[in-house]
Every structure is written in structure tokens, then in C-alpha cells.
Design an enzyme around this catalytic site. Structure first.
Site, PDB file in Angstrom:
ATOM      1  N   HIS A  92      -3.018   4.982   1.904  1.00 35.73           N
ATOM      2  CA  HIS A  92      -3.541   3.623   1.791  1.00 35.73           C
ATOM      3  C   HIS A  92      -4.010   3.301   0.377  1.00 35.73           C
ATOM      4  CE1 HIS A  92      -4.312  -0.027   3.824  1.00 35.73           C
ATOM      5  NE2 HIS A  92      -4.582   0.498   5.004  1.00 35.73           N
ATOM      6  N   ASP A 144      -1.087  -1.584   0.662  1.00 35.04           N
ATOM      7  CA  ASP A 144      -1.818  -2.076   1.816  1.00 35.04           C
ATOM      8  C   ASP A 144      -0.894  -2.152   3.021  1.00 35.04           C
ATOM      9  OD1 ASP A 144      -0.233  -4.295   1.366  1.00 35.04           O
ATOM     10  OD2 ASP A 144      -1.824  -5.422   0.364  1.00 35.04           O
TER      11      ASP A 144
END
Length: 460
Positions: A431, A435
Site C-alpha cells: 500500500h 492506493d
């Protein structure tokens, strides 16, 4: 260079001594360096363990017969070293006080500094023996002389085989040189049931003398309802490397997983069509999925990346080429071979490279270069009969695409219910590099290509 020359004591006038990978027994001709216990500049003593190597059968701790300061390590971790090739070089001029002492250890067919062991090496060469030698300690010497109850110190392969089969090596009559116990002795004892770890009888059926456990503890007397016992086994070799990498991934990568079910009917049909059109250039589902993955990385380069540490800073590295790794289950554990520059290969070329690396993985002949340099991993866990998974990212990569099994399921096609071939795709991603929008876009593009492989023609 002969074994006698390689393993003999060098003159005191020669400050550097090179230790060569010894004969590991049982017909083994090479070993892979798993972990170095020392680094250049370290001072080592006689018979200090300096490296762990893994053969096709076991992981072995290798001691160095020379004392001194390490000047060179002949091979990085992952390097496959042939028996008789240089392993480590030490400078004896800066050796510790124990450097002058002769080594007392013998590891599966190699001698150290003293004349007795050199003579043993010459005898082994003369008789072309491939058996392991006992450790030249007092206990080992007693075993070689036939003393009752003396511990037998033998190769790790034979020791593990005896432990797994419940054979007490202390009461076996070895068929090797000097009474050394070989693999065939353990297998023969297992076949006849004459010798077990409870010490009931010897190999010839005679009552065994009671001795204290030496190599490993004897198992308790078996009953009609054996009680399961807790077993402890250190992680070594391939399993240790895998454990370290997965643990590091969990520590450093904040991962997330997204998934989608897809209709793979058209993908299966495309595979069958290609196979019929070019039977001499077979293309499987993994190759088609690999081609789709490479195309998706071209559209979403954020996922063809890794995060590196630069001091206290984190640096995002976006790779210019695709190193497509794919998980392959072998008899030695899970490995991830890498197809380098996968973006330059045609579908048929990619299929051929996947097949070649898979064969090498199963044969245990992958080179370090073929196991490094990956930028993205494809994991077909559907071969294990499972539908979905949340896999761990292959550190230091940024993402991993997982594919479940393809099964017949009811599916709505053009408003009507039909039986289709359905699979689940999952994407686990770092992450920090992107995104959910980027990850979702990547996975949706892959899913669309699986459902309509002809759509790839628009991007080729």
C-alpha cells in the site's frame, strides 16, 4: 590437483590456506551455499563451522580444518559449489593461538591437517570409496575399533534416516570402511526389523548391550496406543531462507488484498486453440496469464516497483523491465524462478521459458541468477485445488497476483444462466507504492483480459 594435494597440510612458509568443498558422501557432487557463518576479516579456529551448505538430500554444517583470518569466501549465498572447488581461504599468519593445533574432525570424506587423516584420504582414493568417515574424536576412534556401545558419528543424511526410521545406529554393524554405517545399513535394518531405537536386538538378532544415548536419544518403548510426542526441528536451508523472507515481508510491507471472480471460459478456449494451431509450441494457461500480467504492468507501472531503504529514507524504485517471477512447488520447497525481461518475449517464447525454468526448479538446478531480479510475482495456487488466497508479497516486490482453480460454476451470460469456467483472481499489493484505485484498476484489467483474451490484440 589431486585430493591428496588439496587436503594435505601446507608448508608453514605458505601463509594462505584454501579449504575445498569436501566429498559429502552418498554420490553427491555439489552443494548450495545456504549461509556463511563468517565474513572476510573474521578469525576462525580449527574445526569451527564456517558455512552451511545444502545438498539434494540434507543441510550440512561444514567446519574449516585451518585456523586464521578469513581472506576470501569463494561463493555467495545461493551459489552451487562442486565438490573439490575452493570454499574459503584463510591467512594463517594472523591465526589464533590454536592455529598450530591439528584439526580433529572429519566431515563425510575429507581429511584435515594431521598425517593420520591424510593417510585415510589416500586409502579412500586408492579404494575409490564413497562412504563417510567417522569423526576422529575419542568416541569416533572407539567406534572405529569396534568397542561395545561406542557412539557412531556419521553423515547427517544417514543420521537423519536412522532417526526417522527408529533405527539405533549404536548396535548396527556398518558395512563401510572401518565399520562406518552407510545408508544401505540403515535401510537393511528397517527392512528386517532387527534393529530399532528401543535397543531390542542387534542387526544379527543378538541381544544388544545397554549403552547411554550418544548420537540421539532412544525412543520410548512402543505400545499398542502410542502417544504423540512433540518434535522440534530447526529451520534450515531452503525452509530457513523462505521463512526469513516471508517474515521480512510481513515486517516491512503494509499489504492489502483485493479479489474478483472471473469467467475464464474464453481463456481456456484460447489455450486449446493455440495448442491445436501450434502443437510444437505449446502454450499453457500460466503463459497466457503471464502475458496478461505483463500487459497490465505496462498500463499500471506503479506495481512494477519496489521500496528500498536509503539510510533513514524510503525510496520508491520503478523498474524499467519486468522480471516476472512465478511460484513453483518442488520437492525442496517453494521457489520463485524469474523470467527476465518478460516484456520482450512473445507468448510462445514466454511459455517456453516458463517450461524451462519449471523443469530446472524440479531438478534443483536453478542458478542464483534465475532466482533473483524479480519485480512482480504470479502465483497459480489453483493447482493445489483451492479457490482463493491472501498471499504474502515476495519481498522486495510491490505486488503479487494469485490465481485460484478453474471450476465449472453457474454464471449469468447475456441475461441467461449458463455453466462457465470460473476462477478467482487476487492481488496483494504494497500500500506504500499505490492506493486502492491503482490496484483495483490493475486487477480489473487482468480480469477483462481473462474474460476476453482477444482484447490483448489491441495492445500488441
Amino acid at each position: 590437483m589431486t585430493d591428496e594435494t588439496r587436503f594435505s597440510v601446507e608448508s608453514d612458509r605458505q601463509p594462505d590456506r584454501t579449504f575445498y568443498l569436501p566429498d559429502l558422501g552418498e554420490g553427491l557432487t555439489e552443494a548450495e551455499i545456504v549461509a556463511w557463518r563468517v565474513a572476510v576479516g573474521d578469525v576462525v579456529g580449527v574445526d569451527e563451522v564456517v558455512v552451511d551448505v545444502e545438498t539434494a538430500k540434507a543441510t550440512v554444517e561444514v567446519p574449516c580444518p585451518h585456523a586464521g583470518r578469513v581472506t576470501e569466501l569463494h561463493g555467495a549465498v545461493g551459489t552451487v559449489v562442486d565438490v573439490g572447488a575452493p570454499l574459503i581461504t584463510v591467512a594463517t599468519a594472523e591465526a589464533a593461538p590454536e592455529a598450530a593445533a591439528d584439526s580433529g574432525a572429519v566431515l563425510v570424506g575429507y581429511g584435515t591437517g594431521n598425517a593420520t587423516l591424510a593417510r585415510r584420504a589416500r586409502r579412500r582414493a586408492a579404494h575409490a570409496a564413497t562412504a563417510a568417515a567417522d569423526v576422529a574424536t575419542a568416541a569416533g576412534a572407539a567406534a572405529m575399533s569396534g568397542a561395545p556401545g561406542a557412539p557412531r558419528v556419521l553423515s547427517p543424511v544417514v543420521r537423519r534416516l536412522a532417526r526417522d526410521r527408529g533405527v539405533d545406529v549404536r548396535v548396527l554393524a556398518g558395512s563401510g570402511p572401518g565399520g562406518v554405517i552407510l545408508r544401505r545399513d540403515v535401510e537393511a535394518a528397517t527392512a528386517t526389523g532387527a534393529t530399532t531405537a528401543n535397543g531390542a536386538t542387534t542387526a544379527n538378532g543378538a541381544a544388544a548391550d545397554h549403552v547411554e544415548p550418544a548420537v540421539f536419544s532412544a525412543q520410548p518403548q512402543r505400545t499398542s496406543h502410542p502417544t504423540p510426542s512433540t518434535q522440534r526441528e530447526p529451520l534450515r536451508g531452503v525452509r530457513r531462507a523462505i521463512a526469513d523472507k516471508l517474515a521480512r515481508s510481513r515486517r516491512e510491507i503494509p499489504d492489502a488484498t483485493t479479489w474478483v471472480d472471473v469467467d475464464a471460459t474464453a481463456l481456456v478456449e484460447a489455450r486449446d486453440t493455440l495448442r491445436a494451431a501450434a502443437p510444437d509450441r505449446p502454450v499453457g494457461l500460466l503463459a497466457l496469464l503471464g502475458r496478461i500480467t505483463v500487459a497490465a504492468l505496462g498500463r499500471f507501472p506503479e506495481l512494477n516497483a519496489s521500496v528500498e531503504h536509503d539510510g533513514d529514507d524510503l525510496v520508491l524504485v520503478r523498474h524499467g523491465s519486468v522480471g516476472l517471477g512465478f511460484a513453483a512447488q518442488t520437492g525442496h520447497g517453494l521457489v520463485v524462478p524469474v523470467v527476465h525481461d518478460a516484456q520482450l518475449l512473445s507468448t510462445a517464447e514466454l511459455a517456453a521459458e516458463l517450461a524451462r525454468l519449471t523443469d530446472a526448479a524440479r531438478a534443483g538446478t536453478l542458478t542464483p541468477a534465475q532466482l533473483t531480479g524479480g519485480t512482480f510475482t504470479l502465483n497459480n495456487y489453483g493447482v493445489f485445488g483451492v479457490d482463493g488466497s491472501t498471499p504474502i508479497v515476495n519481498h522486495p516486490e510491490a505486488a503479487l497476483l494469485g490465481v485460484g482453480r478453474i471450476v465449472d460454476k453457474p454464471w449469468v451470460v447475456d441475461g441467461a444462466l449458463a455453466v462457465r469456467k470460473v476462477t478467482q483472481l487476487s492481488l496483494t499489493f504494497d500500500h506504500r507504492v499505490c492506493d486502492g484505485g491503482v490496484a483495483g484498476g490493475f486487477l480489473r484489467y487482468v480480469a477483462d483480459c481473462v474474460e476476453s483474451p482477444l482484447g490483448l490484440l489491441l495492445d500488441l
